[in-house]
Design a protein around this motif. Sequence first.
Motif, PDB file in Angstrom:
ATOM      1  N   LEU A   1       0.690  -1.207  -0.018  1.00 44.51           N
ATOM      2  CA  LEU A   1      -0.059  -0.005  -0.103  1.00 44.51           C
ATOM      3  C   LEU A   1       0.838   1.359  -0.070  1.00 44.51           C
ATOM      4  CD1 LEU A   1      -2.916  -0.572   2.701  1.00 44.51           C
ATOM      5  CD2 LEU A   1      -3.082  -0.534   0.175  1.00 44.51           C
ATOM      6  N   ASP A   2       0.362   2.165  -0.731  1.00 44.41           N
ATOM      7  CA  ASP A   2       0.979   3.593  -1.028  1.00 44.41           C
ATOM      8  C   ASP A   2       0.254   4.190   0.290  1.00 44.41           C
ATOM      9  OD1 ASP A   2       2.319   5.772  -1.328  1.00 44.41           O
ATOM     10  OD2 ASP A   2       1.117   6.313  -3.111  1.00 44.41           O
ATOM     11  N   VAL A   3       0.884   5.124   0.979  1.00 47.70           N
ATOM     12  CA  VAL A   3       0.345   6.095   1.887  1.00 47.70           C
ATOM     13  C   VAL A   3      -0.482   6.933   1.370  1.00 47.70           C
ATOM     14  CG1 VAL A   3       0.870   7.614   3.940  1.00 47.70           C
ATOM     15  CG2 VAL A   3       1.981   5.581   3.688  1.00 47.70           C
ATOM     16  N   GLN A   4       0.018   8.004   0.469  1.00 48.73           N
ATOM     17  CA  GLN A   4      -0.828   8.745  -0.148  1.00 48.73           C
ATOM     18  C   GLN A   4      -1.448   8.566  -1.309  1.00 48.73           C
ATOM     19  OE1 GLN A   4       1.394  12.681  -0.310  1.00 48.73           O
ATOM     20  NE2 GLN A   4       0.688  13.124   1.708  1.00 48.73           N
ATOM     21  N   MET A   5      -2.873   8.193  -1.419  1.00 52.15           N
ATOM     22  CA  MET A   5      -3.694   7.968  -2.382  1.00 52.15           C
ATOM     23  C   MET A   5      -4.894   8.828  -2.367  1.00 52.15           C
ATOM     24  SD  MET A   5      -3.223   3.848  -3.096  1.00 52.15           S
ATOM     25  CE  MET A   5      -3.544   3.412  -1.381  1.00 52.15           C
ATOM     26  N   PRO A   6      -5.724   8.914  -3.392  1.00 52.02           N
ATOM     27  CA  PRO A   6      -6.822   9.904  -3.609  1.00 52.02           C
ATOM     28  C   PRO A   6      -8.005   8.982  -2.951  1.00 52.02           C
ATOM     29  CG  PRO A   6      -6.342   8.836  -5.590  1.00 52.02           C
ATOM     30  CD  PRO A   6      -5.289   8.623  -4.964  1.00 52.02           C
ATOM     31  N   ASN A   7      -9.214   9.644  -2.415  1.00 50.17           N
ATOM     32  CA  ASN A   7     -10.466   9.238  -1.720  1.00 50.17           C
ATOM     33  C   ASN A   7      -9.975   8.382  -0.622  1.00 50.17           C
ATOM     34  OD1 ASN A   7     -11.782   9.708  -4.420  1.00 50.17           O
ATOM     35  ND2 ASN A   7     -10.999   7.913  -5.519  1.00 50.17           N
ATOM     36  N   VAL A   8      -9.675   7.245  -0.407  1.00 52.08           N
ATOM     37  CA  VAL A   8      -9.183   6.615   0.793  1.00 52.08           C
ATOM     38  C   VAL A   8      -7.918   6.261   0.541  1.00 52.08           C
ATOM     39  CG1 VAL A   8      -9.366   4.615   2.115  1.00 52.08           C
ATOM     40  CG2 VAL A   8     -11.402   5.449   0.802  1.00 52.08           C
ATOM     41  N   ASP A   9      -7.024   7.052   1.685  1.00 51.98           N
ATOM     42  CA  ASP A   9      -5.619   6.907   1.848  1.00 51.98           C
ATOM     43  C   ASP A   9      -4.970   5.531   2.161  1.00 51.98           C
ATOM     44  OD1 ASP A   9      -5.495   6.620   4.623  1.00 51.98           O
ATOM     45  OD2 ASP A   9      -4.925   8.964   4.657  1.00 51.98           O
ATOM     46  N   GLY A  10      -3.684   5.336   2.144  1.00 50.05           N
ATOM     47  CA  GLY A  10      -3.095   3.821   2.146  1.00 50.05           C
ATOM     48  C   GLY A  10      -3.486   3.616   3.799  1.00 50.05           C
ATOM     49  N   LEU A  11      -3.335   4.588   4.635  1.00 45.87           N
ATOM     50  CA  LEU A  11      -3.636   4.342   6.265  1.00 45.87           C
ATOM     51  C   LEU A  11      -4.806   3.939   6.577  1.00 45.87           C
ATOM     52  CD1 LEU A  11      -1.349   7.199   7.792  1.00 45.87           C
ATOM     53  CD2 LEU A  11      -0.344   4.906   7.220  1.00 45.87           C
ATOM     54  N   GLU A  12      -5.574   4.516   6.042  1.00 37.56           N
ATOM     55  CA  GLU A  12      -7.156   3.993   6.325  1.00 37.56           C
ATOM     56  C   GLU A  12      -7.495   2.773   5.391  1.00 37.56           C
ATOM     57  OE1 GLU A  12     -11.260   3.633   7.433  1.00 37.56           O
ATOM     58  OE2 GLU A  12      -9.623   4.943   8.254  1.00 37.56           O
ATOM     59  N   ALA A  13      -7.146   2.656   4.262  1.00 37.38           N
ATOM     60  CA  ALA A  13      -7.235   1.230   3.724  1.00 37.38           C
ATOM     61  C   ALA A  13      -6.548   0.318   4.605  1.00 37.38           C
ATOM     62  CB  ALA A  13      -6.463   1.275   2.291  1.00 37.38           C
ATOM     63  N   ALA A  14      -5.333   0.399   5.258  1.00 35.06           N
ATOM     64  CA  ALA A  14      -4.948  -0.663   6.118  1.00 35.06           C
ATOM     65  C   ALA A  14      -5.623  -1.051   7.316  1.00 35.06           C
ATOM     66  CB  ALA A  14      -3.547   0.084   6.555  1.00 35.06           C
ATOM     67  N   ARG A  15      -6.220   0.016   7.807  1.00 34.77           N
ATOM     68  CA  ARG A  15      -7.385  -0.175   9.032  1.00 34.77           C
ATOM     69  C   ARG A  15      -8.436  -1.133   8.555  1.00 34.77           C
ATOM     70  NH1 ARG A  15      -6.493   5.588   9.411  1.00 34.77           N
ATOM     71  NH2 ARG A  15      -4.907   5.934  11.121  1.00 34.77           N
ATOM     72  N   ARG A  16      -8.841  -0.740   7.379  1.00 34.58           N
ATOM     73  CA  ARG A  16     -10.055  -1.610   6.625  1.00 34.58           C
ATOM     74  C   ARG A  16      -9.633  -2.993   6.487  1.00 34.58           C
ATOM     75  NH1 ARG A  16     -13.251   2.689   2.772  1.00 34.58           N
ATOM     76  NH2 ARG A  16     -13.284   4.611   4.010  1.00 34.58           N
ATOM     77  N   ILE A  17      -8.549  -3.093   5.908  1.00 29.95           N
ATOM     78  CA  ILE A  17      -8.022  -4.558   5.438  1.00 29.95           C
ATOM     79  C   ILE A  17      -7.628  -5.357   6.815  1.00 29.95           C
ATOM     80  CG2 ILE A  17      -6.167  -5.739   4.366  1.00 29.95           C
ATOM     81  CD1 ILE A  17      -5.707  -3.276   2.460  1.00 29.95           C
ATOM     82  N   ALA A  18      -7.041  -4.744   7.932  1.00 30.48           N
ATOM     83  CA  ALA A  18      -6.790  -5.400   8.849  1.00 30.48           C
ATOM     84  C   ALA A  18      -7.923  -6.122   9.521  1.00 30.48           C
ATOM     85  CB  ALA A  18      -6.055  -4.539   9.903  1.00 30.48           C
ATOM     86  N   ALA A  19      -9.239  -5.290   9.313  1.00 29.15           N
ATOM     87  CA  ALA A  19     -10.656  -5.600  10.050  1.00 29.15           C
ATOM     88  C   ALA A  19     -11.173  -6.884   9.185  1.00 29.15           C
ATOM     89  CB  ALA A  19     -11.516  -4.390  10.229  1.00 29.15           C
ATOM     90  N   LEU A  20     -10.664  -7.223   8.190  1.00 31.48           N
ATOM     91  CA  LEU A  20     -11.325  -8.039   7.308  1.00 31.48           C
ATOM     92  C   LEU A  20     -11.166  -9.457   7.935  1.00 31.48           C
ATOM     93  CD1 LEU A  20     -10.309  -7.038   3.964  1.00 31.48           C
ATOM     94  CD2 LEU A  20     -12.737  -6.698   4.888  1.00 31.48           C
ATOM     95  N   PRO A  21     -11.954 -10.625   7.725  1.00 39.27           N
ATOM     96  CA  PRO A  21     -11.519 -11.897   7.966  1.00 39.27           C
ATOM     97  C   PRO A  21     -10.261 -12.324   7.455  1.00 39.27           C
ATOM     98  CG  PRO A  21     -13.880 -11.572   7.451  1.00 39.27           C
ATOM     99  CD  PRO A  21     -13.256 -10.424   6.973  1.00 39.27           C
ATOM    100  N   ASP A  22      -9.496 -12.969   8.277  1.00 37.02           N
ATOM    101  CA  ASP A  22      -8.184 -13.564   7.673  1.00 37.02           C
ATOM    102  C   ASP A  22      -7.373 -12.633   6.618  1.00 37.02           C
ATOM    103  OD1 ASP A  22      -6.153 -15.388   7.264  1.00 37.02           O
ATOM    104  OD2 ASP A  22      -7.321 -16.307   5.750  1.00 37.02           O
ATOM    105  N   PRO A  23      -7.003 -11.394   7.297  1.00 40.10           N
ATOM    106  CA  PRO A  23      -6.469 -10.250   6.255  1.00 40.10           C
ATOM    107  C   PRO A  23      -5.225 -10.939   5.811  1.00 40.10           C
ATOM    108  CG  PRO A  23      -6.492  -9.830   8.709  1.00 40.10           C
ATOM    109  CD  PRO A  23      -7.033 -10.983   8.624  1.00 40.10           C
ATOM    110  N   PRO A  24      -4.647  -9.967   4.900  1.00 42.78           N
ATOM    111  CA  PRO A  24      -3.354 -10.322   4.368  1.00 42.78           C
ATOM    112  C   PRO A  24      -2.323  -9.750   5.097  1.00 42.78           C
ATOM    113  CG  PRO A  24      -4.274  -8.648   2.948  1.00 42.78           C
ATOM    114  CD  PRO A  24      -5.378  -9.376   4.075  1.00 42.78           C
ATOM    115  N   ALA A  25      -1.021  -9.803   4.934  1.00 38.99           N
ATOM    116  CA  ALA A  25      -0.180  -9.107   5.642  1.00 38.99           C
ATOM    117  C   ALA A  25       0.059  -7.916   4.720  1.00 38.99           C
ATOM    118  CB  ALA A  25       1.184  -9.436   5.435  1.00 38.99           C
TER     119      ALA A  25
END
Length: 230
Positions: A57-81
Amino acid sequence: MAADDLTIALADDQDLVRAGFRVILESEPGFRVVGEAADGAEAVEAVRRHRPDVVCLDVQMPNVDGLEAARRIAALPDPPAVLVLTTFDHDDALFQALEAGASGFLLKNASPERLIDAVRTVAAGDALLAPDVTRRVISRATAGGQPTGADTAGHDADAALATAGLTDRETEVLRLLARGLSNAEIAAELFVGDATVKTHVSNVLQKLGLRDRIQAVVWAFEHGVAGTTG
């Protein structure tokens, strides 16, 4: 393509950057890029759709940045690294990435070999915390109001360790983790085998309710454990 390939999703708003990462990663035997995204929302969707082993993940991205994306991904069932890649060598980005659930943090000017090693490291369930990053975690934790008196620090550490139920050896391993040592370096320090260290690290994480060794380092400094002696 082999069914046991290590699968990767790439998220960066620059097409050329993603193309470059794809070329680098797919040059490594057993690596396969299964999805790409131009912003954080697309990254989360790509993870849901392709279920990769690792997402870069890049940090600075439009709409949803990488940090927020990381939070959402971490909350998924069986998330990736999650491996965060950025051009910004700033503590704020580093610590926000770690708090968001990233397993590793790498600057985009790293060598291709370093990128490949980083992906392999986080895919194996290990956290990527280089010695220079460890020093910055230490500095940040110390500057954040950690106890400075030896008696206070020791008391807080004893209480935290008693609550966690770590054995003496597990406590020793935790302190070595907080110094940024790898499993191999811990094994050499304690004169034990790598498998034994892995077992101790696993026990430490389980007892503390932590995801990875990055969180263990932060925990050790937050609770005054890292700078104390047994």
